[in-house]
Design a protein around this motif. Structure first.
Motif, mmCIF file in Angstrom:
data_model
loop_
_atom_site.group_PDB
_atom_site.id
_atom_site.type_symbol
_atom_site.label_atom_id
_atom_site.label_comp_id
_atom_site.label_asym_id
_atom_site.label_seq_id
_atom_site.Cartn_x
_atom_site.Cartn_y
_atom_site.Cartn_z
ATOM 1 N N GLU A 68 0.091 -13.337 3.174
ATOM 2 C CA GLU A 68 -0.377 -12.167 2.439
ATOM 3 C C GLU A 68 -1.751 -11.707 2.889
ATOM 4 O O GLU A 68 -2.061 -10.501 2.869
ATOM 5 C CB GLU A 68 -0.389 -12.452 0.917
ATOM 6 N N ASN B 162 -1.209 -10.062 6.387
ATOM 7 C CA ASN B 162 -0.503 -8.789 6.218
ATOM 8 C C ASN B 162 -1.452 -7.700 5.720
ATOM 9 O O ASN B 162 -1.307 -6.522 6.076
ATOM 10 C CB ASN B 162 0.661 -8.947 5.244
ATOM 11 N N LYS B 163 -2.421 -8.111 4.883
ATOM 12 C CA LYS B 163 -3.385 -7.133 4.392
ATOM 13 C C LYS B 163 -4.208 -6.562 5.539
ATOM 14 O O LYS B 163 -4.440 -5.339 5.620
ATOM 15 C CB LYS B 163 -4.299 -7.793 3.362
#
Length: 359
Positions: A15, A18-19
């Motif tokens: 996560e 991906n950010k």
């Protein structure tokens, strides 16, 4: 781009990576074990590089040992994982010995500090502590009888009641202190997590109070203890079988008989039996000349001994043969003593020395 291992670990969690990718869609970003590879227009790559460089990542480590290991395993491990999601952190655990692990938290400084404070609190609350509760010897006997079945059941009921709201905590362990003074009261040791101790102590004290409410104490003369115990413990063992069964103990040091039973009728029945034993084992001593002992205990005293036996009295000489012990009920002793004193008074024996000149 070469970055610290903490940043690598942080970005390897999907996560977070991906950010960064979402904020830099025109740059191909690959995170390797020691470097980050980026491909794209130089301006876009520089922006992505600046974005990654702006991430202020720190880490803190905590050594875990023994009972602390469930923090990252089982039910508590789930709690740690949810904490990782809550704080936006990476939690890395590595084993570095027998029953030893290193817990490493990676993330932004503020969030790492907050998570570590919560973990330290969790460790403190789940640290095993112990307390000593003074108990009666009777409850010790009751809990340890039948190979400790009582204390094991007590442990199970405590653990079941206390871990409902604290599923990550271990149960309760109970034992009696083997190092406590023999002449003093026994001490019950409670071992459990710190977060459970206050409630555990309260439940143990309540259990002891409930137990004590079913105990009666009977004060007797210390001389009566042998009669209540009986030969080889036969009499006291019979008392233990009365009614629904009971725990019965005697203390010769203070002349107290203690009886535990959850059944009031059984307690009353045993009290009556003890009082009966006491009534049937009253003792009186009658002085007697040594010359009269053989006369009384021989054929001349046969009828007197039978009369005493009919009154329920038992005759026995004391250790130095200076007194005749009469044992029985108070009424029997009173009548038997009168008979014996009259017999001894009417059968006084004197020993005369005969000189040769008297022949």
């Amino acid at each position: 781009v070469k970055v610290s291992s903490d940043v690598i670990s942080y970005l390897l969690k999907k996560e977070f990576l991906n950010k960064v990718k979402d904020e830099n869609p025109d740059v191909k970003i690959d995170v390797l074990s020691t470097v980050i590879l980026m491909r794209g227009h130089p301006e876009n790559v520089q922006k992505a590089k600046n974005d990654i460089g702006a991430i202020q990542i720190v880490s803190q480590s905590r050594l875990l040992a023994g009972r602390e290991s469930p923090l990252f395993d089982g039910k508590t491990g789930t709690k740690i994982n949810s904490m990782s999601e809550q704080y936006g952190l990476v939690v890395d655990v590595s084993k570095n010995g027998v029953d030893k692990w290193t817990l490493r938290i990676i993330g932004t400084s503020e969030k790492v500090d907050g998570a570590m404070a919560e973990i330290d609190k969790m460790l403190f609350e789940n640290e095993e502590v112990e307390e000593h509760i003074v108990a009666d010897s009777l409850i010790k006997s009751e809990l340890l009888c039948k190979s400790g079945a009582g204390i094991k059941e007590f442990e199970r009921s405590l653990s079941s009641a206390l871990t409902v709201d604290n599923p990550e905590a271990d149960g309760v362990f109970l034992t009696f202190d083997k190092n406590s003074l023999k002449e003093g009261p026994p001490e019950l040791i409670i071992k459990c997590s710190r977060c459970l101790m206050e409630r555990a102590k309260g439940l143990v004290v309540k259990k002891i109070e409930q137990f004590n409410s079913n105990v009666i104490s009977i004060d007797v003369s210390d001389k009566m203890i042998p009669a209540i115990i009986g030969k080889g413990g036969a009499t006291i063992n019979e008392l233990r079988k009365e009614g629904t069964g009971a725990t019965v103990e005697s203390d010769a040091s203070n002349g107290v008989i203690k009886v535990y039973s959850s059944d009031a009728e059984t307690r009353d029945l045993i009290r009556q039996k003890v009082e009966q034993i006491i009534a049937e084992n009253q003792v009186e001593y009658i002085p007697i000349e040594k010359l009269c002992i053989g006369f009384l205990l021989g054929s001349p005293g046969e009828d007197i001994r039978k009369s005493c036996a009919d009154l329920g009295c038992v005759l026995k000489m004391n250790n130095d043969d200076s007194k005749l012990m009469v044992k029985g009920t108070k009424e029997g002793i009173e009548q038997g003593s009168e008979i014996l004193k009259e017999f001894l008074a009417n059968n006084f024996i004197a020993e005369l020395e005969i000189c040769s000149d008297d022949e």
